[in-house]
Design an enzyme around this catalytic site. Structure first.
Site, PDB file in Angstrom:
ATOM      1  N   HIS A 263      -1.973  31.211  13.704  1.00  0.00           N
ATOM      2  CA  HIS A 263      -2.720  30.319  12.811  1.00  0.00           C
ATOM      3  C   HIS A 263      -3.364  29.223  13.640  1.00  0.00           C
ATOM      4  O   HIS A 263      -2.735  28.706  14.572  1.00  0.00           O
ATOM      5  CB  HIS A 263      -1.783  29.693  11.768  1.00  0.00           C
ATOM      6  CG  HIS A 263      -2.518  29.221  10.570  1.00  0.00           C
ATOM      7  ND1 HIS A 263      -3.211  28.044  10.555  1.00  0.00           N
ATOM      8  CD2 HIS A 263      -2.705  29.792   9.366  1.00  0.00           C
ATOM      9  CE1 HIS A 263      -3.781  27.911   9.376  1.00  0.00           C
ATOM     10  NE2 HIS A 263      -3.503  28.957   8.637  1.00  0.00           N
ATOM     11  N   ASP A 317       0.379  35.346   5.234  1.00  0.00           N
ATOM     12  CA  ASP A 317       0.122  36.737   4.873  1.00  0.00           C
ATOM     13  C   ASP A 317       1.244  37.683   5.259  1.00  0.00           C
ATOM     14  O   ASP A 317       1.249  38.826   4.829  1.00  0.00           O
ATOM     15  CB  ASP A 317      -1.184  37.214   5.541  1.00  0.00           C
ATOM     16  CG  ASP A 317      -2.390  36.563   4.915  1.00  0.00           C
ATOM     17  OD1 ASP A 317      -2.398  36.436   3.689  1.00  0.00           O
ATOM     18  OD2 ASP A 317      -3.297  36.155   5.655  1.00  0.00           O
TER      19      ASP A 317
HETATM   20  N1  COA Z   1      -1.060  38.511  17.542  1.00  0.00           N
HETATM   21  C1  COA Z   1      -1.081  38.445  18.887  1.00  0.00           C
HETATM   22  N2  COA Z   1      -1.693  37.465  19.574  1.00  0.00           N
HETATM   23  C2  COA Z   1      -2.335  36.530  18.867  1.00  0.00           C
HETATM   24  C3  COA Z   1      -2.350  36.539  17.461  1.00  0.00           C
HETATM   25  C4  COA Z   1      -1.686  37.582  16.797  1.00  0.00           C
HETATM   26  N3  COA Z   1      -1.679  37.653  15.466  1.00  0.00           N
HETATM   27  N4  COA Z   1      -3.048  35.484  17.018  1.00  0.00           N
HETATM   28  C5  COA Z   1      -3.471  34.824  18.112  1.00  0.00           C
HETATM   29  N5  COA Z   1      -3.041  35.472  19.224  1.00  0.00           N
HETATM   30  C6  COA Z   1      -3.300  35.072  20.617  1.00  0.00           C
HETATM   31  C7  COA Z   1      -4.691  35.513  21.034  1.00  0.00           C
HETATM   32  O1  COA Z   1      -4.695  36.814  21.567  1.00  0.00           O
HETATM   33  C8  COA Z   1      -5.060  34.455  22.037  1.00  0.00           C
HETATM   34  O2  COA Z   1      -4.370  34.760  23.229  1.00  0.00           O
HETATM   35  P1  COA Z   1      -5.046  34.428  24.679  1.00  0.00           P
HETATM   36  O3  COA Z   1      -5.220  32.932  24.687  1.00  0.00           O
HETATM   37  O4  COA Z   1      -4.065  34.937  25.647  1.00  0.00           O
HETATM   38  O5  COA Z   1      -6.345  35.177  24.694  1.00  0.00           O
HETATM   39  C9  COA Z   1      -4.424  33.188  21.454  1.00  0.00           C
HETATM   40  O6  COA Z   1      -3.309  33.633  20.676  1.00  0.00           O
HETATM   41  C10 COA Z   1      -5.358  32.374  20.581  1.00  0.00           C
HETATM   42  O7  COA Z   1      -5.899  33.268  19.598  1.00  0.00           O
HETATM   43  P2  COA Z   1      -7.239  33.009  18.811  1.00  0.00           P
HETATM   44  O8  COA Z   1      -7.678  34.271  18.170  1.00  0.00           O
HETATM   45  O9  COA Z   1      -8.205  32.316  19.739  1.00  0.00           O
HETATM   46  O10 COA Z   1      -6.754  31.977  17.722  1.00  0.00           O
HETATM   47  P3  COA Z   1      -7.589  31.466  16.503  1.00  0.00           P
HETATM   48  O11 COA Z   1      -7.067  30.124  16.182  1.00  0.00           O
HETATM   49  O12 COA Z   1      -9.049  31.611  16.778  1.00  0.00           O
HETATM   50  O13 COA Z   1      -7.258  32.520  15.365  1.00  0.00           O
HETATM   51  C11 COA Z   1      -6.171  33.646  13.619  1.00  0.00           C
HETATM   52  C12 COA Z   1      -6.345  32.311  14.357  1.00  0.00           C
HETATM   53  C13 COA Z   1      -5.361  33.451  12.356  1.00  0.00           C
HETATM   54  C14 COA Z   1      -7.566  34.185  13.236  1.00  0.00           C
HETATM   55  C15 COA Z   1      -5.471  34.646  14.568  1.00  0.00           C
HETATM   56  O14 COA Z   1      -4.176  34.168  14.851  1.00  0.00           O
HETATM   57  C16 COA Z   1      -5.421  36.048  14.012  1.00  0.00           C
HETATM   58  O15 COA Z   1      -6.393  36.794  14.114  1.00  0.00           O
HETATM   59  N6  COA Z   1      -4.262  36.446  13.370  1.00  0.00           N
HETATM   60  C17 COA Z   1      -4.136  37.761  12.782  1.00  0.00           C
HETATM   61  C18 COA Z   1      -4.845  37.799  11.439  1.00  0.00           C
HETATM   62  C19 COA Z   1      -4.111  37.007  10.383  1.00  0.00           C
HETATM   63  O16 COA Z   1      -2.922  37.129  10.201  1.00  0.00           O
HETATM   64  N7  COA Z   1      -4.882  36.190   9.646  1.00  0.00           N
HETATM   65  C20 COA Z   1      -4.367  35.412   8.532  1.00  0.00           C
HETATM   66  C21 COA Z   1      -4.458  33.955   8.827  1.00  0.00           C
HETATM   67  S1  COA Z   1      -3.652  33.020   7.539  1.00  0.00           S
END
Ligand code: COA
Length: 389
Positions: A263, A317
């Site tokens: 998140h 979620d």
């Molecule tokens: N599983 C594994 N690694 C994850 C992850 C996950 N669910 N969420 C983030 N990471 C890692 C990324 O790979 C990244 O790693 P790195 O720095 O080594 O490249 C780091 O954490 C930051 O991720 P990022 O995508 O830049 O974070 P964000 O703040 O942009 O995205 C979300 C936040 C919620 C979009 C992201 O965590 C995600 O896609 N989660 C899965 C989808 C989900 O559950 N969404 C519902 C949100 S309520």
């Protein structure tokens, strides 16, 4: 990779884009509050409609105000036969989020007398959105199965009535109470992507139905509301507790995200995930266990070791899909149900935006080519729009 230009924050991370008094997150402590009230208290003691009132008008209602609000929402539950006919024309294989977005937008056609500075208009729009979204969603679900929509029942409270319109059975009171708590948990969450969408749309002074429709479209993506569907698919794909570790290792090695984890705001477990986990356990002890819950628990334990150090923990979620499935809600309605609840937050932000409006118009850092000379087609050597240098 070249450095991001100064001042540019991809995803606007950490950039304040509004002032708001509606909700607050402490991502380090794992605290979420609506109008100052902790989410744990609201989920345990308030109903969804009471919470919606709190979000939109800023205070918990008196007993009389709550009665009146519930009554007014109830009075607006029915939808025009034209809306039902419209829903009948939608492709039955379409995603219910698309049906919801279109039907939410269609309310602007039926209630077009916009008067944004009139409190009565605002109250009426709030009633219509909260009351009609569940009816339209349940109607689309029945129609796509080849059945007639089930009319709302005036004697049933909000959550029970929605489950009734979905199944034609009056739900068990515990199931209805748990569903209502789920609606409370999803009702608002500061300036997430869909709420930001809602505020941007609101800032143009368009009608509230367009505000809700744009937010529904934003919520539909798998990185936002769509993740709860993907969580269940992921758990089914893993299949058993024994296979969790291999799945997790492979996902981490191939930089695949674990759905329902991570998140932007929380660096600890999302407080809503903790509450939903408790609700899931209550449901399972009453209505039978779901072995996918064991898979989820194992995944959470192992992920805490492997992803926890990066601040990646279960989000809202992760357990909501398991709860919704136990409540008999079809998988592709999970995100529309999220929208039904988040509509309360979007309306609160719409109203707040109107109170101190300035149209959103951010700037950009231009990275394209300098001005070029236009050439007729026969003189162009490039194709597919690619620059030829
Ligand atoms: N599983 C594994 N690694 C994850 C992850 C996950 N669910 N969420 C983030 N990471 C890692 C990324 O790979 C990244 O790693 P790195 O720095 O080594 O490249 C780091 O954490 C930051 O991720 P990022 O995508 O830049 O974070 P964000 O703040 O942009 O995205 C979300 C936040 C919620 C979009 C992201 O965590 C995600 O896609 N989660 C899965 C989808 C989900 O559950 N969404 C519902 C949100 S309520």
């Amino acid at each position: 990779m070249s450095e991001a230009p100064t001042g540019f924050r991809p995803g606007l991370e950490g950039v304040p884009a509004t002032q708001s008094a509606i909700s607050n997150i402490d991502g380090q402590q794992g605290i979420l509050s609506y109008r100052g009230y902790r989410i744990e208290d609201l989920a345990a003691h308030s109903t969804f409609l009471e919470t919606a009132y709190l979000l939109i008008w800023g205070e918990l209602p008196s007993a009389e105000a709550l009665r009146e609000f519930q009554h007014d929402v109830q009075m607006h539950r029915r939808v025009s036969f034209r809306i039902r006919d419209m829903l009948k024309c939608f492709p039955s294989g379409g995603h219910p989020m698309d049906a919801l977005q279109s039907s939410a937008a269609s309310l602007g056609l039926f209630y077009s007398n916009r008067a944004l500075d009139d409190e009565n208009y605002i109250r009426g729009a709030v009633m219509r959105v909260l009351a009609k979204i569940p009816t339209m969603l349940a109607a689309f679900h029945m129609i796509r199965r080849g059945q007639d929509p089930i009319q709302p029942r005036d004697d049933l409270p909000y959550a029970s009535n929605f489950l009734y319109m979905l199944t034609e059975r009056e739900p068990d009171p515990l199931a209805a109470r748990i569903f209502d708590a789920c609606l409370v948990l999803h009702a608002e969450h500061t300036l997430n992507a869909s709420t930001f969408s809602a505020r941007v749309t609101a800032s143009t002074l368009t009608d509230p139905y367009a505000v809700v429709a744009s937010a529904v479209g934003t919520l539909a993506g798998p990185l936002h509301g769509g993740a709860n569907e993907d969580v269940l698919l992921m758990l089914e794909e893993i299949g058993s507790e024994e296979r969790v570790e291999a799945y997790l290792d492979e996902a981490i090695a191939s930089k695949r995200k674990i759905m329902g984890f991570g998140h932007r705001e929380y660096k600890v477990k999302d407080p809503r995930a903790t509450i939903l986990q408790g609700l899931a356990e209550t449901l399972f002890s009453r209505f039978g266990h779901d072995r996918m819950y064991d898979v989820a628990r194992r995944l959470e334990t192992l992920a805490a070791e492997k992803l926890g150090p990066k601040g990646i923990y279960p989000n809202v979620d992760f357990y909501s899909g398991l709860v919704y499935r136990k409540l008999g809600i079809p998988t592709d309605l999970f995100t529309p149900v999220f929208a039904l609840s988040r509509a309360a937050g979007w309306l609160a932000h719409w109203k707040e935006q109107l109170g101190a409006n300035r149209i959103y118009r951010p700037t950009q850092i231009y990275t394209g080519l300098e001005t070029r000379n236009w050439l007729p087609t026969e003189q162009r050597s490039g194709h597919n729009g690619e620059p030829t240098g």
